[in-house]
Write a protein that holds these residues in place. Sequence first.
Motif, PDB file in Angstrom:
ATOM      1  N   UNK B 125      47.456  28.804  67.502  1.00  0.00           N
ATOM      2  CA  UNK B 125      46.951  29.463  66.291  1.00  0.00           C
ATOM      3  C   UNK B 125      45.422  29.445  66.295  1.00  0.00           C
ATOM      4  N   UNK B 126      44.848  28.309  66.700  1.00  0.00           N
ATOM      5  CA  UNK B 126      43.390  28.189  66.700  1.00  0.00           C
ATOM      6  C   UNK B 126      42.767  29.156  67.714  1.00  0.00           C
ATOM      7  N   UNK B 127      43.424  29.264  68.851  1.00  0.00           N
ATOM      8  CA  UNK B 127      42.939  30.173  69.893  1.00  0.00           C
ATOM      9  C   UNK B 127      42.930  31.620  69.400  1.00  0.00           C
ATOM     10  N   UNK B 128      43.988  31.965  68.707  1.00  0.00           N
ATOM     11  CA  UNK B 128      44.135  33.319  68.173  1.00  0.00           C
ATOM     12  C   UNK B 128      43.012  33.602  67.153  1.00  0.00           C
ATOM     13  N   UNK B 129      42.782  32.635  66.266  1.00  0.00           N
ATOM     14  CA  UNK B 129      41.740  32.800  65.244  1.00  0.00           C
ATOM     15  C   UNK B 129      40.375  32.946  65.913  1.00  0.00           C
ATOM     16  N   UNK B 130      40.155  32.173  66.949  1.00  0.00           N
ATOM     17  CA  UNK B 130      38.895  32.229  67.689  1.00  0.00           C
ATOM     18  C   UNK B 130      38.658  33.641  68.235  1.00  0.00           C
ATOM     19  N   UNK B 131      39.741  34.205  68.771  1.00  0.00           N
ATOM     20  CA  UNK B 131      39.669  35.555  69.323  1.00  0.00           C
ATOM     21  C   UNK B 131      39.321  36.586  68.236  1.00  0.00           C
ATOM     22  N   UNK B 132      39.984  36.456  67.109  1.00  0.00           N
ATOM     23  CA  UNK B 132      39.746  37.403  66.011  1.00  0.00           C
ATOM     24  C   UNK B 132      38.280  37.346  65.575  1.00  0.00           C
ATOM     25  N   UNK B 133      37.759  36.137  65.439  1.00  0.00           N
ATOM     26  CA  UNK B 133      36.376  35.980  64.975  1.00  0.00           C
ATOM     27  C   UNK B 133      35.395  36.526  66.013  1.00  0.00           C
ATOM     28  N   UNK B 134      35.588  36.141  67.276  1.00  0.00           N
ATOM     29  CA  UNK B 134      34.645  36.566  68.314  1.00  0.00           C
ATOM     30  C   UNK B 134      34.692  38.062  68.584  1.00  0.00           C
ATOM     31  N   UNK B 137      32.443  41.133  66.000  1.00  0.00           N
ATOM     32  CA  UNK B 137      31.139  41.778  66.126  1.00  0.00           C
ATOM     33  C   UNK B 137      30.323  41.063  67.210  1.00  0.00           C
ATOM     34  N   UNK B 138      29.501  41.803  67.959  1.00  0.00           N
ATOM     35  CA  UNK B 138      28.678  41.155  68.986  1.00  0.00           C
ATOM     36  C   UNK B 138      27.698  40.127  68.412  1.00  0.00           C
ATOM     37  N   UNK B 139      27.358  40.240  67.140  1.00  0.00           N
ATOM     38  CA  UNK B 139      26.424  39.267  66.553  1.00  0.00           C
ATOM     39  C   UNK B 139      27.076  37.920  66.246  1.00  0.00           C
ATOM     40  N   UNK B 140      28.395  37.840  66.352  1.00  0.00           N
ATOM     41  CA  UNK B 140      29.080  36.553  66.139  1.00  0.00           C
ATOM     42  C   UNK B 140      28.909  35.724  67.407  1.00  0.00           C
ATOM     43  N   UNK B 213      35.700  35.348  57.316  1.00  0.00           N
ATOM     44  CA  UNK B 213      34.607  34.405  57.614  1.00  0.00           C
ATOM     45  C   UNK B 213      33.567  35.082  58.512  1.00  0.00           C
ATOM     46  N   UNK B 214      34.030  35.890  59.455  1.00  0.00           N
ATOM     47  CA  UNK B 214      33.110  36.589  60.364  1.00  0.00           C
ATOM     48  C   UNK B 214      32.313  37.659  59.611  1.00  0.00           C
ATOM     49  N   UNK B 215      33.020  38.367  58.732  1.00  0.00           N
ATOM     50  CA  UNK B 215      32.354  39.410  57.952  1.00  0.00           C
ATOM     51  C   UNK B 215      31.268  38.809  57.061  1.00  0.00           C
ATOM     52  N   UNK B 216      31.588  37.664  56.488  1.00  0.00           N
ATOM     53  CA  UNK B 216      30.634  36.974  55.609  1.00  0.00           C
ATOM     54  C   UNK B 216      29.369  36.579  56.389  1.00  0.00           C
ATOM     55  N   UNK B 217      29.565  36.009  57.575  1.00  0.00           N
ATOM     56  CA  UNK B 217      28.423  35.563  58.392  1.00  0.00           C
ATOM     57  C   UNK B 217      27.541  36.759  58.752  1.00  0.00           C
TER      58      UNK B 217
END
Lengths: 450, 463
Positions: B125-134, B137-140, B213-217
């Motif tokens: 699950x953590x790996x999947x979330x990591x993928x979604x966040x990364x 956007x290239x700025x993440x 979380x990614x959108x917020x950052x």
Amino acid sequence: MVIEQLKEKLYIEGEKVGFSHLELYYERTESLTIGLYEGEVDKYDFSDVQGASVRGLHNGKTGYAYTEKFDEEAVSYLLDSAWENAELNETESEEFYQNQASYEDARFFTPELERIKPEEMIGFLQDVEKKILAYDPRVTKIATSQMRYQKWEKGLLQHNGLALKETNNMLMFYVAVFVQANEELKTGTTFRMTKDFKGINADEVAKEAVEQALSMLGEQSYPNKKYPVVLRNDAAASLLAVFVSSFSAQTVQDNQSRLQGKLGEKIAAEHVNLIDNPFLPEGVRSATFDAEGVPTRKRIVVEGGKLQTYFHNLKTAKKDGVETTGHASRNSYKDSVGISPTNFYIESATQTYEGLYEKITEGIIITGLAGLHSGANPISGDFSLAAEGYYVREGKIVGPTKQMTVAGNFLDLLQDIEEIGEDLEFLPMDYNGYIGSPSLKIKNLAITID
Amino acid sequence: MLDKGLVEDVLQTALETGGDFSEVFVEERFTNQMAFQSSRLEKNLSGRDFGVGIRVFHGLQSVYAYTNDASREGLLKAARTAAKAIQGKQNGGTAIIPLMKETISTLHPIQIMPRKAAKTNKLAVMRKANEIIRNYDPEIVQAIIRMIDEEQNVLIANSEGKFVEDQRVRSRISFVSVASNGTDMQTGSYGPGAYQGFEFIENLDLHYFAKESARMAKTMLHADHAPSGKFPVIIDNEFGGVIFHEACGHGLEAASVAKNASVFANKIGERVASDLVTYIDDGTLENGWGSINVDDEGEKARKNVLIEHGILKGYMIDKLNGRRMGMSPTGSSRRESYRYAPTSRMTNTYIAPGQSTPKEIIADTEHGIYAKYMGGGSVNPGTGDFNFAVNEAYLVKNGKIDRPIRGATLIGNGAKTILNIDRVANNLGHGAGMCGASSGSLPVNVGQPMVRVSEITVGGKEA
């Protein structure tokens, strides 16, 4: 089962299971906390607790597990869990220190402190309470009045290796008062962290707490703008505490520190020195070895404004090709090895607190900051925090301001330190290190007043 | 967890110097903590906490002892030392009432016990979330995913004959995204949690939470600095409720009310908030992060209405402070672990939904601040002065959301702020948080629908 027995069994069983290295870390804490409310003992908590954790190396991977239950199952629980955790771990293995090192010859445990009787603590608290209530008619209440004695022991026992142990103790005193004038309600606090019970003067702490609260009465609003600011010692230390992680090599290696690539560069005004000293007699983090068993040493982290070193443990040091600085740390046996300073502080200079603001035409003194865990970004250095303090005009304190916010960036602030006080003080608690600062005069910061 | 006979002996021993109430709290807790960072599992810890807390009252005097030596000798020694610290007037003291085992049925069903779920599944699950966040956007530049689960087994017994056992199971995952443009870094975070097992993590809408979380950052990376001054502030639902948790909730806990250290003391029946405000603490919320079956004194969880249409109705009360106040406990007594004596605390606290829609509230605001996601904050319990960071904020101009702003801090006074709520929307939501106070750090939900406060001081860098 005591630690010694657990260790024996653990190493025998651990070898059978196939760990290539095993280490047992334990902590034992005894404490007594006494609190008063309206002259009566309101809180009386005492404890004797211990916990132990195993760190094992299996297939080049590190695994951890801890327990507070020392029964027959403890050994298999620790070994099975550490094994499972090691198998999943995806980072490089942690290092195990196996050198023959020399440790500083220092003893931090103070036997006299252990002999203080509960009745003496109660008597002292009652005395302070009386003095506070008699000090000024505007005192309405004592919100908290507490004394805590704590003794702790830490040990690190490696399989076929180091066996280190250290004991320390401390006495803490804290009081918070309310004062009221007209509709205005203000609080004042004071604390002591000491190894000398007799050295805490009841008159002095009563005066400090009440004067602090009284000085906040009569709040006024002033225009929102950038002001020259004096950060009083405790406020300055609390700000430094939030940004301590920037100095950790782990944070740097994780690309989360703006001090990355800044070794040898000027990161602060040139009269700023930052020291980490693990041998302060009254330092809460004083220790002769770190969480990996490495001997600790006094380090000058920033000298003349220039960054000299990051805080390292064995793993980050190996990666950077340097020697560890002895800053491996564990919040407790429940946590893994990380990095934190010991007793870390901005070195005092010679200016008096009054001298820091006497040349200010119009400015602000900040005596306290709040919201530090939420309003400060340890990565970017940006902060926007609630603050309390005084308005200064022509070098004199005019009076307290209404609640303020102060905003800026910590790295800019280090460069903008114009003058340093003589009044080094440490924060009452352990904030990822025992952190201290003298009062600081800052060129300017953005201030908003309610 | 402990033999009933031994518990009875400990309870009786604790009363031998004249105490009038004694209590035993036994706890065993299994926890797992994992942290995924730099695209790999970096932290992976397991542990077993265990200990016993013994409490004795004599009137308003209270003594608390805790130890993890649960042997007969260890416990009796702790009970004796506690009794000695109570300066009772008579010898012999009260006799305890024989213990009657109470059976409770859980309000919060669990499907997959955290210890039964394979860690490899948690890691997936953590790996999947990591993928979604990364991939957002290239700025993440960094994703940090933390997972915590725990199984806490407790036994609570007291000299009034109570003997009850309970099991609490909690799971939480948090997503932190870091966005950078090379010179500047901003973070975004979201941390849902529940009184549930691994099914909570498995069924969670990862795409929504991780991406938020990614959108917020990223949004905050491109935001201007917040202005300073007094503005109408619109606070969105879920974790937005943290302001009223800090600024009002703590003041409604008996711990501060009993000692007259709260602005809400002695005000039952009086108007303390705008009539749009109904404020509730509900420990029974099914599978809520802050929910309980029984509190840490063994009292059944319940729904307590604290403020109704602006009128103060009640407090959250524990046994000891109840004695001081002459009022009954409300199922609100909690502690982080056996290392803390319990006291009155919140569970799931929220402002009840109102009539407005979020759209109407924004359209109705000429010039103000919209706080979409709140960060943490703190309050001076004596004065009620609070401060809060806003994690994601916008300027509102002429009834429209204008542009994102960063570094906004809200300051004010709790008692005044709830009087100034002038809109309450219909979109109630709860957000998970950890609340720290004298009995330790506890899981609580804060909640509310979108609300508007007519005026709050906003502090930003643009003074």
